[in-house]
Design a protein around this motif. Sequence first.
Motif, short mmCIF file in Angstrom:
data_model
loop_
_atom_site.label_atom_id
_atom_site.label_comp_id
_atom_site.label_asym_id
_atom_site.label_seq_id
_atom_site.Cartn_x
_atom_site.Cartn_y
_atom_site.Cartn_z
N THR A 42 130.18 -88.37 -17.71
CA THR A 42 130.44 -87.94 -16.35
C THR A 42 129.37 -88.48 -15.41
O THR A 42 129.66 -88.88 -14.28
N ARG A 43 128.14 -88.51 -15.90
CA ARG A 43 127.02 -88.98 -15.07
C ARG A 43 126.80 -90.48 -15.17
O ARG A 43 125.91 -91.01 -14.51
N CYS A 44 127.56 -91.16 -16.00
CA CYS A 44 127.39 -92.60 -16.22
C CYS A 44 127.97 -93.36 -15.01
O CYS A 44 129.18 -93.30 -14.76
N GLU A 45 127.13 -94.07 -14.30
CA GLU A 45 127.59 -94.72 -13.07
C GLU A 45 128.49 -95.92 -13.33
O GLU A 45 129.53 -96.08 -12.70
N LEU A 46 128.09 -96.80 -14.25
CA LEU A 46 128.83 -98.05 -14.45
C LEU A 46 130.03 -97.90 -15.38
O LEU A 46 131.00 -98.65 -15.27
N LYS A 47 129.94 -96.98 -16.32
CA LYS A 47 130.98 -96.82 -17.36
C LYS A 47 131.37 -98.19 -17.94
O LYS A 47 132.55 -98.59 -17.92
N PRO A 48 130.39 -98.93 -18.45
CA PRO A 48 130.67 -100.30 -18.92
C PRO A 48 131.61 -100.36 -20.11
O PRO A 48 132.25 -101.39 -20.34
N CYS A 49 131.73 -99.29 -20.89
CA CYS A 49 132.64 -99.31 -22.03
C CYS A 49 134.06 -99.63 -21.57
O CYS A 49 134.80 -100.33 -22.27
N ILE A 50 134.45 -99.14 -20.40
CA ILE A 50 135.80 -99.37 -19.90
C ILE A 50 136.02 -100.84 -19.59
O ILE A 50 137.09 -101.39 -19.85
N ARG A 51 134.98 -101.50 -19.11
CA ARG A 51 135.13 -102.90 -18.68
C ARG A 51 135.03 -103.90 -19.83
O ARG A 51 135.65 -104.95 -19.79
N VAL A 52 134.23 -103.60 -20.84
CA VAL A 52 134.00 -104.62 -21.87
C VAL A 52 135.05 -104.62 -22.99
O VAL A 52 135.18 -105.62 -23.70
N CYS A 53 135.76 -103.55 -23.16
CA CYS A 53 136.69 -103.47 -24.29
C CYS A 53 137.97 -104.27 -24.03
O CYS A 53 138.74 -103.92 -23.14
N PRO A 54 138.22 -105.33 -24.81
CA PRO A 54 139.44 -106.11 -24.60
C PRO A 54 140.71 -105.39 -25.03
O PRO A 54 141.80 -105.78 -24.64
N ALA A 55 140.56 -104.34 -25.83
CA ALA A 55 141.72 -103.58 -26.30
C ALA A 55 142.02 -102.38 -25.41
O ALA A 55 142.94 -101.61 -25.71
N GLU A 56 141.26 -102.23 -24.33
CA GLU A 56 141.46 -101.12 -23.38
C GLU A 56 141.47 -99.76 -24.08
O GLU A 56 142.34 -98.92 -23.85
N VAL A 57 140.50 -99.57 -24.94
CA VAL A 57 140.37 -98.31 -25.67
C VAL A 57 139.91 -97.17 -24.76
O VAL A 57 140.29 -96.02 -24.94
N TYR A 58 139.10 -97.50 -23.75
CA TYR A 58 138.47 -96.47 -22.91
C TYR A 58 139.15 -96.37 -21.55
O TYR A 58 139.41 -97.37 -20.89
N HIS A 59 139.41 -95.12 -21.15
CA HIS A 59 140.02 -94.85 -19.84
C HIS A 59 139.35 -93.62 -19.25
O HIS A 59 139.04 -92.66 -19.97
N TRP A 60 139.17 -93.65 -17.93
CA TRP A 60 138.64 -92.48 -17.25
C TRP A 60 139.80 -91.64 -16.75
O TRP A 60 140.63 -92.11 -15.97
N ASP A 61 139.88 -90.40 -17.22
CA ASP A 61 140.96 -89.48 -16.88
C ASP A 61 140.44 -88.39 -15.98
O ASP A 61 140.02 -87.32 -16.44
N THR A 62 140.41 -88.63 -14.69
CA THR A 62 140.00 -87.66 -13.68
C THR A 62 138.57 -87.18 -13.85
O THR A 62 137.73 -87.42 -13.00
N ASP A 63 138.27 -86.51 -14.96
CA ASP A 63 136.93 -85.95 -15.14
C ASP A 63 136.37 -86.14 -16.54
O ASP A 63 135.38 -85.51 -16.90
N HIS A 64 137.02 -86.94 -17.34
CA HIS A 64 136.51 -87.17 -18.70
C HIS A 64 136.94 -88.53 -19.22
O HIS A 64 137.89 -89.13 -18.72
N LEU A 65 136.20 -89.00 -20.22
CA LEU A 65 136.49 -90.28 -20.85
C LEU A 65 137.51 -90.07 -21.97
O LEU A 65 137.30 -89.25 -22.87
#
Length: 97
Positions: A33-56
Amino acid sequence: MAARLSISERLGANSFQTDKTPHLTLSDPALCTRCELKPCIRVCPAEVYHWDTDHLRINYENCLELGACRVACHQLGNGALRWEFPPGTRGVIYRYG
Ligand code: SF4
């Protein structure tokens, strides 16, 4: 001579033996929640990570086991990601190198 396949075609040929227990977990979701860049969302080519309103949300079932998200999280994010290989014969099965 065999036709060359695109990256999408190669990735689409992969299959997965999904384990019931996620191999990608968070030590503390509040760190995300406090992570500003959330780089996991950007680097994953399989799109494993998504931000859902208030949680990863982590769709670990689609993981390609590259480990790029772990590096990104611990180098650029807040270090919440716990990354392990799936157990035994579980996880991605590559059809093409
Ligand atoms: S980079 Fe790490 S800390 Fe940041 S949102 Fe992703 S898993 Fe959470």
